[in-house]
Design an enzyme around this catalytic site. Sequence first.
Site: not given
Ligand code: FAD
Ligand code: NAD
Length: 467
Positions: A181, A320, A445
């Site tokens: 991915g 996000l 700048h």
């Molecule tokens: P979450 O952050 O997933 O929070 C949900 C919470 O609900 C969790 O703490 C969970 O434990 C809790 N929960 C679930 N079910 C229950 C229940 N029944 N009872 C009590 N608690 C519960 N987004 C960006 O915008 N910028 C980034 O740079 C970015 N980097 C990322 C990097 C990685 C590696 C990953 C995995 C994601 C990244 N994202 C980034 C995406 C971002 O983390 C998510 O979009 C965001 O956290 C979503 O927020 P949320 O509040 O919807 O859910």
């Molecule tokens: P993503 O949707 O960004 O990327 C997944 C990638 O996997 C895509 O390019 C897709 O075409 C590819 N893919 C899907 N099926 C595949 C297959 N069978 N074989 C090979 N490639 C395949 O998802 P992610 O990178 O896992 O991130 C998950 C979510 O977390 C995203 O929605 C992203 O918005 C969020 N996130 C955001 C940030 C940030 O804002 N900087 C950072 C990390 C994660």
Amino acid sequence: MSTYDVAIIGSGPGGYVAAIRCAQLGMKTAIIEKYDVLGGTCLNVGCIPSKALLDSSHHYEDAMKHFEEHGIEISGDIKLNLKKMIERKASVVDQTTKGIAFLMDKNKIDVFTGMGAFKDATHIKITNGKKKETIEAKNTIIATGSKPSTLPFIKLDKDRIITSTEALNMKEVPKHLIVIGGGVIGLELGQVYHRLGAEVSVVEYMDRIIPTMDSSQSKELMKVMKKQGVKFFVSHKVSSVSKKGKEVTVTATDKNDKEVTFKGDYCLVSVGRKPYTEGLKAENAGVKITERGMIDVNDHLQTNIKNIYAIGDVVRGAMLAHKASEEGVLVAEIIAGQKPHIDYNLIPGVVYTWPEVASVGKTEEQLKEAKVEYKMGQFPMRALGRSRASGDTDGFVKILSDKKTDEVLGVHMVGARVADLIAEAVTAMEFRASAEDISRMSHAHPTYAEAVKEAALAATDDRALHI
Ligand code: FAD
Ligand code: NAD
């Protein structure tokens, strides 16, 4: 039994921001989180830890490869201490999550630790081990977020075949990391381990990386990351992943139907995330979940049950943190009787690789598909004094504006600090600026931001000054 105006299930950037806004608006608010630590995916295993490792690995790479060209000589070896790097990341996370606990306290929000499950539309049972309690809530906001998804034939062993969560906590630098991915996670974490010395191969199903962004960004980022040494295999469909001892084998078929085999010591599966509703017992409240596992909501983020709302990764739209937070504020204000609005077209998207990638509005592909006539102005980072001074000459700023009205329709960037620069484009577009409006604003700048002005000049009348 305690009664609340609003109960929020989940404490990620959606849930905790919603809680603060509800409290600011005078509502008696509770937040329920199944883990002991607040902050959700973003703070614990997402945005914050990944950015901490991106920053640390960037410093390491600079010390290894770029200090010398700046006239900085290091006598003795530069050594990587991965354990310390991971510990620093953990302490950044710790400080940040403690900050949320402080904010809950400051805003007099009651925090319940435990799994929240609906008993009915106004009662939530919270289970923490043997401890069980029920609260009553006039309104509930579901903010339960998402979890990594995988492919049906992949067994994630979380040891060698891993998700982002394990990749943020590695005990060693992989020798060869196979990334499935080429989206945001694959590229950000792939770059971290490439900088730390791993061979990295990105296997992507589509014909380009970051396929939802403007294709010019996919092209530029792939070109730069290839130059850095990351290997890309686009148009490759993964068909199997297996592990034998310390070796992981990934097989894929390329666009000519030829089988390609990759052998490495770790495989990061980053093919997207799926909404998380396990254990929520939404059915007890009558809340509808779509076939794809999302909570079904209307334009006001209200579910089919009128006093229950849902926000963030568990509903449709970009996954996000800032989108989740905007939705948290919106729902709090709706419950308070206000009429807020979110323009989803203006939620920016950022990839924190280096160079960074940032976007807002429509891509060229989307404008073409919608048959909108547009003008394009592009300015390369290498033509900026600021970029030459720092040595960050890769990338560009591209502005797309309406052919007739000159209104800015999309801004797409690759380059140093564009994650921050995109805010200028969002502001301009919120105020429905024309490319000429941006081109007439003074930009300090030397800054990277001058590329925005120059691209706006290019879009206005092909009037860029420095190219
Ligand atoms: P979450 O952050 O997933 O929070 C949900 C919470 O609900 C969790 O703490 C969970 O434990 C809790 N929960 C679930 N079910 C229950 C229940 N029944 N009872 C009590 N608690 C519960 N987004 C960006 O915008 N910028 C980034 O740079 C970015 N980097 C990322 C990097 C990685 C590696 C990953 C995995 C994601 C990244 N994202 C980034 C995406 C971002 O983390 C998510 O979009 C965001 O956290 C979503 O927020 P949320 O509040 O919807 O859910
Ligand atoms: P993503 O949707 O960004 O990327 C997944 C990638 O996997 C895509 O390019 C897709 O075409 C590819 N893919 C899907 N099926 C595949 C297959 N069978 N074989 C090979 N490639 C395949 O998802 P992610 O990178 O896992 O991130 C998950 C979510 O977390 C995203 O929605 C992203 O918005 C969020 N996130 C955001 C940030 C940030 O804002 N900087 C950072 C990390 C994660």
